[in-house]
Design an enzyme around this catalytic site. Structure first.
Site, mmCIF file in Angstrom:
data_model
loop_
_atom_site.group_PDB
_atom_site.id
_atom_site.type_symbol
_atom_site.label_atom_id
_atom_site.label_comp_id
_atom_site.label_asym_id
_atom_site.label_seq_id
_atom_site.Cartn_x
_atom_site.Cartn_y
_atom_site.Cartn_z
ATOM 1 N N ASP A 126 -13.138 5.566 0.858
ATOM 2 C CA ASP A 126 -11.908 5.440 0.827
ATOM 3 C C ASP A 126 -11.379 6.857 1.039
ATOM 4 O OD1 ASP A 126 -9.121 5.129 1.044
ATOM 5 O OD2 ASP A 126 -8.998 3.857 -0.505
ATOM 6 N N ASP B 295 0.832 -1.037 -0.028
ATOM 7 C CA ASP B 295 0.150 0.109 0.020
ATOM 8 C C ASP B 295 0.802 1.359 -0.011
ATOM 9 O OD1 ASP B 295 -1.718 1.993 0.537
ATOM 10 O OD2 ASP B 295 -2.571 1.413 2.391
ATOM 11 N N LYS C 72 2.818 11.145 -3.491
ATOM 12 C CA LYS C 72 1.794 10.482 -4.187
ATOM 13 C C LYS C 72 0.799 11.663 -4.884
ATOM 14 C CE LYS C 72 -1.708 6.859 -3.426
ATOM 15 N NZ LYS C 72 -2.320 6.007 -2.671
ATOM 16 N N GLU D 223 -7.365 0.491 -4.522
ATOM 17 C CA GLU D 223 -7.345 0.386 -3.029
ATOM 18 C C GLU D 223 -8.910 -0.155 -2.566
ATOM 19 O OE1 GLU D 223 -5.892 4.268 -2.152
ATOM 20 O OE2 GLU D 223 -3.796 3.843 -2.818
#
Lengths: 179, 623
Positions: free
Chosen positions: B208, B25, B86, B186
């Site tokens: 999420d 992850d 990210k 994800e």
């Protein structure tokens, strides 16, 4: 790896009868059964060639699924299978009553904006559109079954118009809900 | 030390065919690695027992630090401590500008590359390279813990990541020398971790909210098949924005004379700490203090809720959209799974529960659930579970289109189309003798090219010259199971395939990646010594396990008390050194250990042969 026969029709691929009224549950479970065999995840450790083949075949299965799961696409695919060449851009409808109805529907949507209950107004039009879609769907089935392909094509065209207005209405509803 | 491991007759010592794999992850704030061990997916902690690796890399003049060590450098050396990259993956310099002070770094762009670089003491670094460092650290952590090399990994990405962001993630893995089985969304990973396919057939929503991204996905479960029906979100919306909302509030309250990079970093850290405390407390005290300026204040839950409410509302708007895309209503959703650290915020839970009008699933640790799911899929993809029915079917998150006359986008593949998918289009030439053409591919839902994200320009050339309008050029757009696009083209009459040059709008070109790989060889020495240490640590653990097993079975009968003690001492010394010694020292201690137990090994051999001879199958005595 197994190789799919890319010449078979989408209906044959999923083991369905060539008819407009298909069982969507059967379609979806047939799609999953096929992807369980051909999906690239099943070929992670395979040769490059098999990986490529798997992407191609899984793509084809997905394309077939997309086509059959959407009523407008399904109708047009049935016409193509029967030998009609369809061309989106050059196709128009000369049915003036139908055209007038379309314009009226679009105006009705715009008028919801000033309505006291804009969402209720949208719901009302939504019901109307859904019953229209059903009506043209039945029209398509009748024409297709009688071999009246040109008339069936016109019905599919009308289905497409309704579908577009439906999408516009949904966008409009979201816009209203989001304020 | 193979001699210590003598198998009993009839027992095979052939190594089992398990292939090690891991799920990673790669998060905005923290990253994790997990793997399936003895049928159970577990988070693999580092040697200090830390599971969460802060996604931060510190670039010093002579060394790189990753994770906690880099985090500690953030206050002292903010410009060289790179975090939240990210948000920069697959992004250009204009996007960086839009992020504003979220990224307090010095960005460099030059004409030779589309990828913005951050100026650091080590040199100019791209987000891809920062991510590669994090991936390397996690992979090493995994191999250390598993005691073997990784056959491959599954890396998770937000479902809403576009092609450029996915490609950047793939490139980072390439730089880190990892074999990527698959990029996994994800939300899907979270659904896998909850084992929802086992429990019921039905439609679920996965909400999420991470550090920098928000995803909402609607999935249908059916006998091991996870089918994504629709996905939506915002790849620049998350917990970081909550920190910034608090940060701005602090700055407004404190009214500092001047705010430099260090102070703004300090404010952000204080803001994040306040946010975290407010998940459990009703109010918190905030203190900002440096050499010249200081401020002290208090924020309570209601104030905080007021600051972040617009943010949560935005996520609910996206939920509504995705339900519409899936052609479903709230009532059709049978479960709502909460993922991502930001779902710990009470207001988020409250508003999401109100929206879906139901209880939420949040019993698994929202920080870990994605890595666990990725590990489960990695194990299946590695081929360790040939009987598994698990299959993850995904969709394209954003429509793909090409630029047409007048700067408009013509959709080629619309969003939420199941992938992999291939679509073809036919073009013709408009000039006599034309042998090349250019196609600009964009991703997004809007009509104007300028409102979509530019992915790449494809220069097609090498068609045979024909009169205008005679050529029939078939262009095929393919999206693979990772959501990555490629283009092929061919002139149909002559069957000549086009040469294609891809000019990615925000990604690295193949040449740049090659160069980075070469450059990384320069650092490879560091990596090699780290790897050697791990190998010795693993070897030491094996030796200790073997000697422990041997001592337990026949140590008392084959050894005198002093002999036993001597071996035990060497074993304990080695055990202690696993954590502390360098590779060379560890290797010496392993050798010393082997030397001390030589006689013992010989005695075990003899005993074993004797036993085997009195038994039967000598050919089964494997050494």
């Amino acid at each position: 790896m197994q190789i799919l026969d890319l010449k078979q029709s989408y209906f044959e691929l999923f083991g369905l009868d060539l008819t407009f009224e298909i069982d969507l549950k059967r379609l979806s479970s047939a799609q999953q059964r096929l992807q369980a065999v051909y999906h690239p995840d099943r070929f992670v450790n395979a040769s490059e060639q098999d990986k490529r083949l798997s992407v191609q075949q899984a793509s084809w299965i997905n394309e077939a699924f997309e086509t059959l799961s959407k009523p407008v696409k399904r109708a047009r695919y049935m016409l193509e299978l029967s030998g009609l060449e369809l061309n989106d851009e050059s196709e128009t409808t000369s049915d003036t009553t139908f055209l007038m109805e379309q314009i009226a529907l679009r105006e009705e949507i715009e008028e919801c904006r000033t309505n006291a209950d804009p969402l209720g107004c949208c719901d009302h039009i939504m019901d109307k559109l859904r019953s229209k879609a059903d009506q043209f769907g039945s029209e398509f089935i009748a024409n297709f079954d009688q071999g009246q392909l040109d008339d069936a094509r016109i019905s599919s065209r009308k289905m497409q118009f309704i579908q577009r207005i439906l999408e516009q209405l949904i966008d409009f509803q979201l816009e209203l809900e989001e304020g | 030390m193979a001699l210590l491991q003598i198998s009993e007759p009839g027992q095979s010592t052939a190594p089992h065919q398990h292939r090690y794999s891991a799920g990673i992850d790669l998060g905005t704030t923290n990253s994790l690695v997990a793997s399936v061990r003895s049928g159970q997916a577990v988070i693999l902690a580092d040697i200090n027992g830390e599971a969460l690796l802060p996604s931060i890399v510190h670039y010093g003049t002579d060394r790189k630090l990753v994770g906690k060590a880099a985090q500690e450098m953030q206050l002292v050396d903010p410009l060289n401590s790179i975090s939240s990259v990210k948000r920069l993956m697959g992004r250009g310099i204009e996007d960086v500008k839009q992020l504003g002070d979220v990224m307090p770094y010095i960005f460099i762009t030059d004409k030779t590359s589309n990828v913005p670089r951050i100026q650091t003491a080590t040199g100019n670094i791209s987000a891809i390279e920062v991510s590669a460092e994090i991936l390397k650290t996690l992979a090493l952590q995994a191999e250390q813990s598993l005691g073997d090399n990784l056959a491959g990994v599954v890396i998770t990405v937000p479902a809403y990541f576009d092609d450029a962001q996915r490609q950047a993630t793939r490139d980072a893995a390439k730089l880190a020398n990892l074999n990527v089985f698959r990029l996994l969304n994800e939300p899907t990973a979270a659904a896998v971790a909850y084992g929802l396919d086992q429990k019921h057939d039905g439609v679920i929503a996965v909400y999420d909210l991470g550090g920098g991204t928000f995803d909402i996905s609607i999935l249908r479960m059916n006998k091991g098949v996870f089918e994504v029906l629709a996905t939506g979100g915002d790849s620049a919306l998350g917990g970081d924005d909550m920190d910034h909302a608090i940060g701005e509030w602090i700055l407004a309250q404190a009214n500092f004379q001047s705010v430099d990079a260090r102070l703004s970093r300090q404010v952000l850290i204080a803001a994040r700490a306040a946010k975290e405390k407010l998940t459990k407390q009703d109010r918190v005290q905030i203190t900002i203090e440096n050499d010249e300026q200081q401020w002290q204040g208090r924020i309570d839950r209601d104030q905080f809720d007021g600051l972040i409410q617009p943010l949560v509302k935005k996520t609910l708007m996206l939920c509504r959209r995705v339900l519409r895309d899936a052609n479903l209503s709230k009532q059709d959703i049978s479960e709502v799974v909460m993922v991502g650290g930001s779902t710990r915020v009470p207001l988020v839970n409250q508003m999401v529960a109100e929206f879906f009008q139901r209880d939420l699933m949040s019993e698994l640790d929202p920080d870990r659930v994605v890595a666990i799911g990725a590990a489960i899929q990695a194990d299946v993809l590695a081929g360790n579970k040939p009987d598994s029915e698990m299959l993850l079917l995904d969709v394209l998150p954003l429509s793909l289109g090409i630029e047409t006359m007048g700067g408009l986008s013509e959709k080629i593949i619309s969003r939420n189309t199941p992938i992999p998918v291939t679509r073809a289009q036919e073009f013709t030439t408009y000039k006599d003798g034309q042998t090349s053409m250019s196609i600009h591919v964009v991703q997004g839902e809007r009509e104007l090219i300028s409102d979509c994200r530019s992915l790449a320009r494809f220069e097609l050339s090498g068609f045979p010259p024909m009169t205008a309008g005679a050529a029939r050029i078939k262009v095929s757009y393919q999206v693979d199971a990772d959501g990555l696009m490629s283009v092929r083209a061919e002139e149909k009459k002559s069957g000549v395939a086009a040469d294609i040059v891809v000019k990615p709008s925000y990604g690295l070109s193949d040449r740049e990646i090659e160069k980075m790989l070469r450059d990384s060889m320069d650092y490879a020495r560091d990596d090699i010594s780290a790897r050697m240490l791990i190998e010795q640590q693993v070897e030491a653990k094996r030796v200790i396990e073997a000697i422990d097993a041997a001592l337990a079975s026949d140590g008392d009968s084959l050894l005198s008390k002093p002999e036993f003690r001597k071996i035990k001492q060497a074993r304990d010394k080695l055990q202690k050194e696993i954590q502390t010694a360098c590779a060379d020292k560890l290797k010496k201690s392993i050798r010393a250990m082997e030397k001390v137990s030589e006689t013992y090994v010989a005695r075990r051999m003899n005993a074993s042969v004797k036993q085997a001879l009195t038994g039967k199958q000598i050919n089964q005595v494997k050494i």
